[in-house]
Design an enzyme around this catalytic site. Structure first.
Site, PDB file in Angstrom:
ATOM      1  N   GLU A 294       0.825  -1.205   0.000  1.00  0.00           N
ATOM      2  CA  GLU A 294       0.000   0.000   0.000  1.00  0.00           C
ATOM      3  C   GLU A 294       0.864   1.262   0.000  1.00  0.00           C
ATOM      4  O   GLU A 294       0.711   2.131   0.848  1.00  0.00           O
ATOM      5  CB  GLU A 294      -0.978  -0.031   1.180  1.00  0.00           C
ATOM      6  N   ASP A 373      -8.344  -9.120   4.450  1.00  0.00           N
ATOM      7  CA  ASP A 373      -8.152  -7.988   5.347  1.00  0.00           C
ATOM      8  C   ASP A 373      -9.257  -7.866   6.382  1.00  0.00           C
ATOM      9  O   ASP A 373     -10.097  -6.978   6.288  1.00  0.00           O
ATOM     10  CB  ASP A 373      -8.083  -6.704   4.501  1.00  0.00           C
ATOM     11  N   GLU A 401     -12.725  -2.284  12.170  1.00  0.00           N
ATOM     12  CA  GLU A 401     -12.743  -1.612  10.871  1.00  0.00           C
ATOM     13  C   GLU A 401     -13.873  -2.114   9.969  1.00  0.00           C
ATOM     14  O   GLU A 401     -14.628  -1.333   9.411  1.00  0.00           O
ATOM     15  CB  GLU A 401     -11.382  -1.803  10.178  1.00  0.00           C
TER      16      GLU A 401
END
Ligand code: BDP
Length: 687
Positions: A294, A373, A401
């Site tokens: 990323e 993820d 998240e």
């Protein structure tokens, strides 16, 4: 402050007789030594006993010896009599383990309780065990408890940035930083250290894995005094601090022109940095690294592999006993979404299994629980089964998240239990994730579990007060992954909310249903995602469908799911050992909850439950939204039984959840009705 004390909330013991018993058993406390962790242990016990019994224990100053009360010490450093009396038990404890044992007092005196650690930290864990017993009203008059943590590293990762924000934080701002600086008041950091130590955490990385400009300077002299302070605060609770580092630091703060791990000037730069850090903080833990992921820099820039990168840092830290924790969250985040052959799920395994055996002994690879993820449902990462000559550790995400962002209740302990208990079959039956991560399966020197924290400067630490249970449960599982979820839940409730059984039943039920409920109204059958891009809150079925991140569901008018099979698909299923490879590879054998992770199927495909995929989607979403409302309703029965602020805080979140669950339901159901053209069997769809 509502909920601030979390599970270290000390109520007076319910029954007078119990209070009296504790008061006399803990009438005095003495530490056999004066090191800082033992001092902490004495203070913690004194505070708890005072609050639980209403009587302040006497604290004996070393070397005064007590003939009754609680004696706290470290094996090998006790007086000869105590050493002899406890030898059988202490022979079984290693470094951070402990013994709690009732011993007869001197003639005519009451019994003594010995809390003997394999180290100072072990003694502190023993004290917190004793406190846990008293908070739950358990007897402490005939103790003989021997405990040893299953994992060497029991770690927390803060994703805090120095500007005070927290990446994926849902509970306010950082307790560590403000406006590019460390906070001046470490009181709250200390209170956090207490909470963590009380559940056995022994390591913390104090800055985000995405290391930006200011944080890159954390390894320079600029922040030395604050780092020392942080290290001391955590050190008093037996916790070591780590830093996330920027792989390009030699360029960013070192004035070099390269960060090539094989370049000698780079190597000596890192070695110097490490030496300086360790001179200031001898107990510094080491580095945590996100590289080539990323947009973070890494060894790929120089044509080197990740073993080259990790070993270079390992070499710098080794003389000081430091370790490198190297993350395996490495994938191409710029993929071509039209190319169905690439598969993000395969990336970690493909990158790291060829390097098995190449990493230095003080390197640990940190692997996310799933291949994608932290979705509400994923298979376990096959990388755990793919490495046998490399230290590994499991990475979990406590911060929610993708599981409701601490607005929705989602108790993650049952999810983590499934992960930990998963048998990879890597070295035959019994090669569970828990045992691979701890190092037991392959006899590795280092291992453990890390997780992304869910706390911030919010009064109750975690935004949603019930999200505290996740932090608590995480810690307990790092110590002992075999603990049943129900036991953890009961403990947390009792310690946090007191002993009213009518409260306990309701809260336990809410927590235990919550993950399943969240899953049922969000993305179905393991397919994941379907969230709004960027912040990841709320439904957006195609939010990531035509973007570069590698997170697709491939829904069209015929069907849905990602074909990851060996024949027609991406071949991801081949990364598992048998029998999982065959199980996942077959649409018939694949467990329903992961079907769409592994298979692209028509909407009319029949699940093991007997329902079609499309009807399953409708049913679970209708039911899930209803159940979310039930959670709110059952919480409302607790009005008047809990502290009012606490009650209302959770009620407000549960109300938001039940509203938001309807939005999820409607967006998902409408989307699939329109895509498939297949009506709901019960005629509930009006659009
Ligand atoms: C993802 C988060 C992102 C993190 C990344 C990571 O969305 O903010 O930086 O993982 O783990 O879950 O590095």
């Amino acid at each position: 402050r509502t909920g601030y004390e979390a599970w270290l909330r000390y109520e007076a013991a319910q029954y007078g007789i119990v209070r009296e018993a504790y008061a006399s058993q803990c009438s005095a406390i003495s530490a056999l030594g004066s090191s800082k962790v033992l001092v902490t242990a004495v203070q913690e016990l004194a505070e708890a006993v005072g609050a639980i019994t209403g009587q302040q224990p006497k604290i004996a100053a070393p070397p005064e010896r007590l003939s009754s009360g609680v004696l706290i010490g470290v094996k090998g450093m006790l007086d000869p009599e105590l050493e002899r009396l406890t030898a059988d038990d202490t022979a079984q404890i290693g470094d951070e383990g402990y013994l709690l044992r009732t011993l007869p007092g001197a003639a005519g005196e009451a019994d003594r309780i010995a809390v003997v650690g394999g180290s100072e930290a072990g003694a502190l864990y023993g004290v917190f065990h004793l406190i846990r017993l008293m908070q739950q009203g358990e007897p402490i008059n005939a103790l003989r408890v021997v405990e040893q943590p299953a994992n060497g590293l029991r770690m927390i990762n803060q994703w805090d940035n120095m500007d005070g924000s927290i990446e994926r934080g849902y509970a306010g701002k950082s307790i560590f930083y403000r406006e590019g600086k460390f906070t001046e008041d470490f009181e709250r950091v200390r209170d956090y250290a207490r909470l963590l130590a009380s559940v056995g955490i022994n390591a913390i990385a104090i800055n985000n894995v995405n290391v930006h400009r200011v944080e890159t300077k954390l390894i320079t002299e600029a922040f030395e005094s604050e780092l020392k302070k942080a290290a001391d605060v955590f050190g008093a609770y037996g916790i070591r601090i780590f830093l996330s580092v920027n792989f390009a630091s030699p360029i960013a703060v070192g004035g070099l022109t390269t960060a090539d791990p094989l370049d000698s000037s780079v190597r000596s730069w890192w070695a110097d940095r490490a030496a300086v850090l360790y001179r200031a903080i001898p107990e510094f833990g080491g580095f945590l690294v996100k590289a080539d992921s990323e947009f973070r820099p890494g060894p790929f820039t120089y044509g080197r592999d990740h073993a080259d990168g990790a070993n270079m840092l390992a070499e710098a830290l080794a003389p000081h006993g430091g370790i490198v924790i190297w993350r395996c969250f490495v994938y191409n985040c710029l993929q071509d979404w039209r190319d169905r052959r690439t598969d993000r799920a395969k990336a970690a395994y493909d990158h790291f299994t060829p390097l098995d055996g190449n990493f230095a002994d003080n390197v640990i690879l940190q692997i996310k629980n799933g291949p994608m993820d932290f979705q509400v449902r994923e298979p376990v990462s096959p990388l755990f089964g793919g490495l046998s000559r490399t230290n590994q550790m499991l990475e979990l995400q406590i911060t929610q998240e993708y599981t409701g962002q601490q607005k929705h209740v989602c108790y993650l302990v049952p999810l983590w239990k499934e992960v930990l208990d998963f048998d990879t079959h890597a070295a035959g039956e019994g090669s569970t994730i828990a045992k691979i991560a701890s190092g037991a399966v392959h006899n590795r020197p280092l291992g453990g579990i890390a997780a992304v924290s869910n706390i911030g400067d919010d009064d109750c630490w975690t935004g949603h007060p019930l999200a505290q249970a996740n932090l608590y449960g995480y810690g307990r599982l790092t110590w002992n992954p075999a603990l049943p979820a129900e036991q953890i839940t009961k403990e947390w409730i009792r310690r946090t909310l007191g002993g009213d059984p009518s409260v306990g039943e309701v809260v336990e039920d809410i927590l235990h249903r919550s993950w399943g409920i969240y899953e049922s109204y969000t993305s179905p059958l393991g397919v994941g995602w379907m969230v709004n891009p960027g912040h990841h809150y709320g439904p957006n079925v195609d939010g990531y469908e035509y973007s570069k991140w590698g997170t697709y569901h491939f829904a069209d008018c015929h069907g849905i799911g990602v074909d990851r099979t060996i024949g027609t698909g991406t071949g991801y299923a081949a990364q598992y050992h048998s029998p999982w490879r065959e199980t996942y590879n077959s649409a018939e054998l694949c467990p329903d909850e992961l079907l769409l992770f592994f298979h692209h199927v028509p909407y009319t495909h029949a699940l093991k439950s007997g329902k079609t995929v499309i009807q399953h989607i409708y049913d679970t979403h209708f039911a899930g939204a209803e159940e979310a409302l039930e959670l709110l309703e059952s919480w409302q029965t607790l009005e008047g039984k809990l502290e009012n602020g606490y009650f209302r805080l959770a009620a407000a979140r549960l109300r938001e959840q039940s509203e938001h669950a309807k939005e999820w339901r409607d967006v998902i159901n409408t989307y699939f009705y329109r895509k498939s053209g297949i009506a709901d069997a019960y005629g509930r769809l009006i659009y």
